[in-house]
Design a protein around this motif. Structure first.
Motif, PDB file in Angstrom:
ATOM      1  N   GLY A 181      14.883  23.292  -0.226  1.00  0.00           N
ATOM      2  CA  GLY A 181      15.648  24.513  -0.439  1.00  0.00           C
ATOM      3  C   GLY A 181      14.805  25.747  -0.688  1.00  0.00           C
ATOM      4  O   GLY A 181      15.328  26.833  -0.799  1.00  0.00           O
ATOM      5  N   ALA A 182      13.520  25.587  -0.765  1.00  0.00           N
ATOM      6  CA  ALA A 182      12.664  26.736  -1.041  1.00  0.00           C
ATOM      7  C   ALA A 182      12.033  27.268   0.236  1.00  0.00           C
ATOM      8  O   ALA A 182      10.933  27.753   0.242  1.00  0.00           O
ATOM      9  N   PHE A 183      12.740  27.134   1.341  1.00  0.00           N
ATOM     10  CA  PHE A 183      12.186  27.592   2.619  1.00  0.00           C
ATOM     11  C   PHE A 183      12.067  29.112   2.634  1.00  0.00           C
ATOM     12  O   PHE A 183      12.852  29.829   2.036  1.00  0.00           O
ATOM     13  N   LEU A 184      11.056  29.553   3.357  1.00  0.00           N
ATOM     14  CA  LEU A 184      10.930  30.982   3.612  1.00  0.00           C
ATOM     15  C   LEU A 184      11.857  31.289   4.774  1.00  0.00           C
ATOM     16  O   LEU A 184      11.453  31.286   5.916  1.00  0.00           O
ATOM     17  N   THR A 185      13.076  31.528   4.514  1.00  0.00           N
ATOM     18  CA  THR A 185      14.059  31.605   5.591  1.00  0.00           C
ATOM     19  C   THR A 185      13.738  32.712   6.569  1.00  0.00           C
ATOM     20  O   THR A 185      13.818  33.885   6.251  1.00  0.00           O
ATOM     21  N   GLY A 186      13.339  32.287   7.764  1.00  0.00           N
ATOM     22  CA  GLY A 186      13.138  33.228   8.850  1.00  0.00           C
ATOM     23  C   GLY A 186      11.953  34.164   8.679  1.00  0.00           C
ATOM     24  O   GLY A 186      11.734  35.031   9.502  1.00  0.00           O
ATOM     25  N   VAL A 187      11.222  34.022   7.618  1.00  0.00           N
ATOM     26  CA  VAL A 187      10.110  34.932   7.408  1.00  0.00           C
ATOM     27  C   VAL A 187       8.894  34.440   8.183  1.00  0.00           C
ATOM     28  O   VAL A 187       8.468  33.306   8.043  1.00  0.00           O
ATOM     29  N   ASP A 188       8.341  35.332   8.969  1.00  0.00           N
ATOM     30  CA  ASP A 188       7.201  34.980   9.792  1.00  0.00           C
ATOM     31  C   ASP A 188       5.931  35.270   8.986  1.00  0.00           C
ATOM     32  O   ASP A 188       5.110  36.096   9.351  1.00  0.00           O
ATOM     33  N   ALA A 189       5.817  34.615   7.882  1.00  0.00           N
ATOM     34  CA  ALA A 189       4.760  34.973   6.936  1.00  0.00           C
ATOM     35  C   ALA A 189       3.464  34.262   7.251  1.00  0.00           C
ATOM     36  O   ALA A 189       3.454  33.163   7.779  1.00  0.00           O
ATOM     37  N   ALA A 190       2.381  34.913   6.909  1.00  0.00           N
ATOM     38  CA  ALA A 190       1.082  34.244   6.992  1.00  0.00           C
ATOM     39  C   ALA A 190       1.045  33.155   5.937  1.00  0.00           C
ATOM     40  O   ALA A 190       1.760  33.218   4.933  1.00  0.00           O
TER      41      ALA A 190
END
Ligand SMILES: *[C@@H]1O[C@H](CO)[C@@H](O)[C@H](O)[C@H]1NC(C)=O
Ligand SMILES: *[C@@H]1O[C@H](CO)[C@@H](O)[C@H](O)[C@H]1NC(C)=O
Ligand SMILES: *[C@@H]1O[C@H](CO)[C@@H](O)[C@H](O)[C@H]1NC(C)=O
Ligand SMILES: *[C@@H]1O[C@H](CO)[C@@H](O)[C@H](O)[C@H]1NC(C)=O
Ligand SMILES: *[C@@H]1O[C@H](CO)[C@@H](O)[C@H](O)[C@H]1NC(C)=O
Ligand SMILES: *[C@@H]1O[C@H](CO)[C@@H](O)[C@H](O)[C@H]1NC(C)=O
Ligand SMILES: *[C@@H]1O[C@H](CO)[C@@H](O)[C@H](O)[C@H]1NC(C)=O
Ligand SMILES: *[C@@H]1O[C@H](CO)[C@@H](O)[C@H](O)[C@H]1NC(C)=O
Ligand SMILES: *[C@@H]1O[C@H](CO)[C@@H](O)[C@H](O)[C@H]1NC(C)=O
Ligand SMILES: *[C@@H]1O[C@H](CO)[C@@H](O)[C@H](O)[C@H]1NC(C)=O
Ligand SMILES: *[C@@H]1O[C@H](CO)[C@@H](O)[C@H](O)[C@H]1NC(C)=O
Length: 566
Positions: free
Chosen positions: A15-24
């Motif tokens: 549940g701690a996903f970086l939802t949709g964030v294209d993060a480094a």
């Protein structure tokens, strides 16, 4: 590809996903004994060993039977140097659900951009072992911490420092394997100190690790404590690891926490830095069910452990049997998974360790005093100095008889020649103590930080001068050459040597020798192999050390022509 950026955010946390964030990929740091990603979530290593086994090499954990390694020190594979292979494997690593791979053998001459970028984009960190088989690792029977090893380590760090997904560098793997070899820990700790200072000097956030073989608590506990202690007693982490790895194979088949892990859980209960299983995955009851994953990532073990590295993605053969969870087609194009793979995939997918303690609740690190020496813990609290390249080079330049091997594969003859030269010096009443080091007494000869080839030039020069600078006595079967530019009198040689080494006995931020490749340059370098293992040169060197350790050499008076560093 982007879906996998969740791995970067501590994939363990359901549940701690970086939802949709294209993060480094996020930087991982250690707070006290826990690891955290930059967003403050606890980081657990959900790892797999990613090291293809070289031909004819027995796998590295069977170090007790290291001989097969020695005959083929160069048959190694760098698992991070072939972008095609990494791209081929990425989907499988993602299916497996890993956030970290461990690579045992990298070659700093090769280009790692493609693999490192591929894995970084997928949120996969790397744990890089700095040592190599052959002469690229500490030899547990004749341990030293010398310029050539420091050079190798720094060149590798320089090559990898540009990547954002290096989680840790291991300064050694299974160097200490028994109580009688625990004095070697002084050199491992010195390596951790110098690598840490170097990493800090280049503003790298990578952690400093070590991977230990499992063993008897009477030496394993003090080893872990020693590698994270402060010998100065002032709560400084300057010589401490960030990440202690335990290669643990105690859980076989459908075991239980009580039967397999309660012991190590208790042993590390009060540990001060991060700990993980740098290898796990017992093969005695195939196919592996990997039920240990649920235990390792449970709230029962999360207070002590930060995950682990399953052994191994690639096939690997050892005396114990066959590891591995995929097979690669002979042409390298396709990957076939086994039930070991799918079982681990299922277990990793179900693992959901707690996101606690919070980063602010993790406390600040403390670095206790070091374990007392006893019959099962032999390491001194006095560490060897930081190897000083320029001091050793200055010494070499001033030596009147220099080792000039006729083969570029000189590793194997250095030990034999050291042994021979020291026996000649011993017969003349001299001593090889300047090149010896002793991790039990904490006494390190002034030349013991130098490359073994310089140690050899040193003892050859000693013998040569003792024989009235007779050219014949520098020959050593064609391995030595008189250095006409060097001082040839005993007193002048001693003065120059002492002067070169005078300021090389302390601790400092290591630097590469002038002319060596820097962080941005391509480097030329040493060795390569799959794993870290003792080496041919220093195994032979051990003979010389044994000789020196016998005390015969030291006892007699120094013959008039022999000199030792003041
Ligand atoms: C280096 O020398 C050793 C010992 O003589 C030998 O076993 C080894 O095969 C040699 N390695 C190479 C690459 O020639
Ligand atoms: C430790 O003991 C084993 C035998 O138990 C021996 O083979 C090994 O050489 C010893 N190591 C050292 C460093 O003394
Ligand atoms: C040596 O000290 C360690 C603690 O540092 C202890 O665990 C070990 O049992 C001791 N060894 C012996 C033989 O008493
Ligand atoms: C482990 O337990 C499962 C389910 O109870 C069983 O199917 C499997 O055969 C067991 N495996 C081993 C290696 O004991
Ligand atoms: C890289 O890996 C691929 C896939 O295994 C293989 O076909 C290729 O020969 C490798 N390239 C090199 C230079 O080893
Ligand atoms: C290393 O040795 C050189 C040559 O003796 C000396 O000038 C230098 O100060 C030493 N460096 C350190 C950091 O001790
Ligand atoms: C020889 O040693 C002296 C004294 O330490 C030093 O100044 C000199 O640079 C050395 N010579 C060479 C060629 O390195
Ligand atoms: C290992 O030995 C080879 C020559 O056999 C040498 O080129 C290389 O620099 C050595 N590596 C280390 C780390 O000493
Ligand atoms: C150099 O030393 C080695 C080891 O002692 C010996 O085998 C060899 O014959 C010597 N001479 C040359 C030219 O390599
Ligand atoms: C490391 O890579 C260089 C460049 O390809 C190669 O010459 C060298 O043999 C490699 N080292 C090992 C040990 O494979
Ligand atoms: C180190 O010194 C101790 C104490 O003098 C001695 O027992 C031991 O054999 C020495 N070790 C080596 C490797 O010389």
């Amino acid at each position: 590809m982007r879906a996998s950026s969740r791995f970067a955010a501590g994939l363990a946390l359901a549940g701690a996903f970086l939802t949709g964030v294209d993060a480094a990929i996020q930087t991982v740091t250690r707070n006290g004994r826990y690891l955290y990603t930059a967003d403050g979530n606890r980081f657990y290593i959900k790892g797999v060993a990613y090291q293809e086994q070289g031909k004819d090499i027995s796998v590295r954990w069977s170090r007790a039977q290291a001989i097969p390694f020695l005959s083929h020190p160069l048959s190694s594979i760098d698992p991070l140097a072939n972008g095609t292979a990494c791209t081929r494997d990425l989907p499988y690593l993602q299916q497996l659900g890993v956030n970290t791979i461990r690579a045992y053998s990298v070659n700093s001459s090769l280009n790692h951009d493609s693999c490192m970028q591929t894995f970084s984009n997928a949120g996969i960190y790397t744990i890089i072992d700095l040592s190599l088989p052959g002469n690229g690792s500490m030899d547990r029977d004749a341990p030293t911490w010398t310029t050539n090893l420091l050079d190798l380590y720094i060149e590798t760090i320089d090559v990898f420092s540009k990547y954002n997904n290096v989680l840790a560098y291991n300064v050694g793997n299974e160097v200490v394997i028994a109580a009688n070899g625990t004095a070697a820990a002084t050199f491992v700790k010195a390596a951790a100190r110098d690598v840490k200072a170097y990493i800090n000097s280049i503003s790298s956030s990578a952690l400093v690790g070590y991977a230990s073989i499992d063993g008897d608590a009477t030496w394993l506990d003090p080893l872990a404590n020693y590698l994270s202690c402060d010998p100065s007693g002032s709560n400084s982490g300057a010589t401490a690891l960030d990440l202690f790895g335990l290669n643990n194979y105690e859980w076989c088949g459908n075991s239980t926490f009580e039967a397999s892990y309660a012991g190590v859980e208790g042993q590390f209960a009060g540990y001060n830095v991060a700990a993980y299983f740098s290898e796990y995955g017992c093969i005695t009851s195939p196919p592996r069910v990997w039920t240990e994953v649920a235990a390792l990532f449970s709230s029962q073990m999360s207070p002590v452990w930060s995950g682990g590295v399953a052994f191994s993605y690639f096939p690997a053969t050892s005396a114990q049997g066959q590891f591995g969870m995929v097979t690669i087609s002979p042409d390298g194009s396709t990957v076939t998974t086994s039930s070991d793979f799918t079982n681990l995939q299922t277990q990793y997918a179900a693992a959901s360790p707690p996101n606690s303690p919070s980063q602010s609740g993790a406390g600040t690190a403390t670095y206790p005093s070091c374990p007392q020496q006893n019959s099962s813990w032999l390491a001194s609290n006095t560490l060897p100095p930081t190897p000083n390249f320029s001091a050793c080079q200055c010494l070499e330049n001033n030596l009147s008889c220099q080792f000039t091997p006729s083969t570029s594969n000189y590793t194997a003859i250095v030990g034999a020649l050291l042994d021979y030269a020291c026996s000649l010096i011993g017969q003349s009443g001299g001593s090889c103590s300047a090149i010896s080091s002793n991790g039990t007494t904490g006494q390190y000869g002034a030349v013991s930080e130098c490359d073994p080839t310089i140690m050899l030039s040193y003892v050859m020069s000693d013998y040569y001068i003792a024989n009235g600078a007779n050219a014949q006595s520098c020959s050593f079967g064609g391995n030595g050459t008189v250095n006409s530019k060097a001082p040839s009198s005993a007193s002048a040689a001693n003065t120059a040597a002492s002067s070169c080494l005078a300021s090389a006995s302390g601790t400092s931020v290591p630097t590469l020798p002038a002319g060596a490749p820097g962080p941005s340059g391509s480097s030329s370098s040493s060795g390569g192999g799959s794993g870290s293992s003792p080496n041919a040169a220093s195994v032979v060197l051990a003979d010389a050390r044994t000789l020196m350790g016998m005390g015969v050499l030291v006892a007699a008076g120094i013959a008039s022509g022999l000199w030792t560093i003041a």
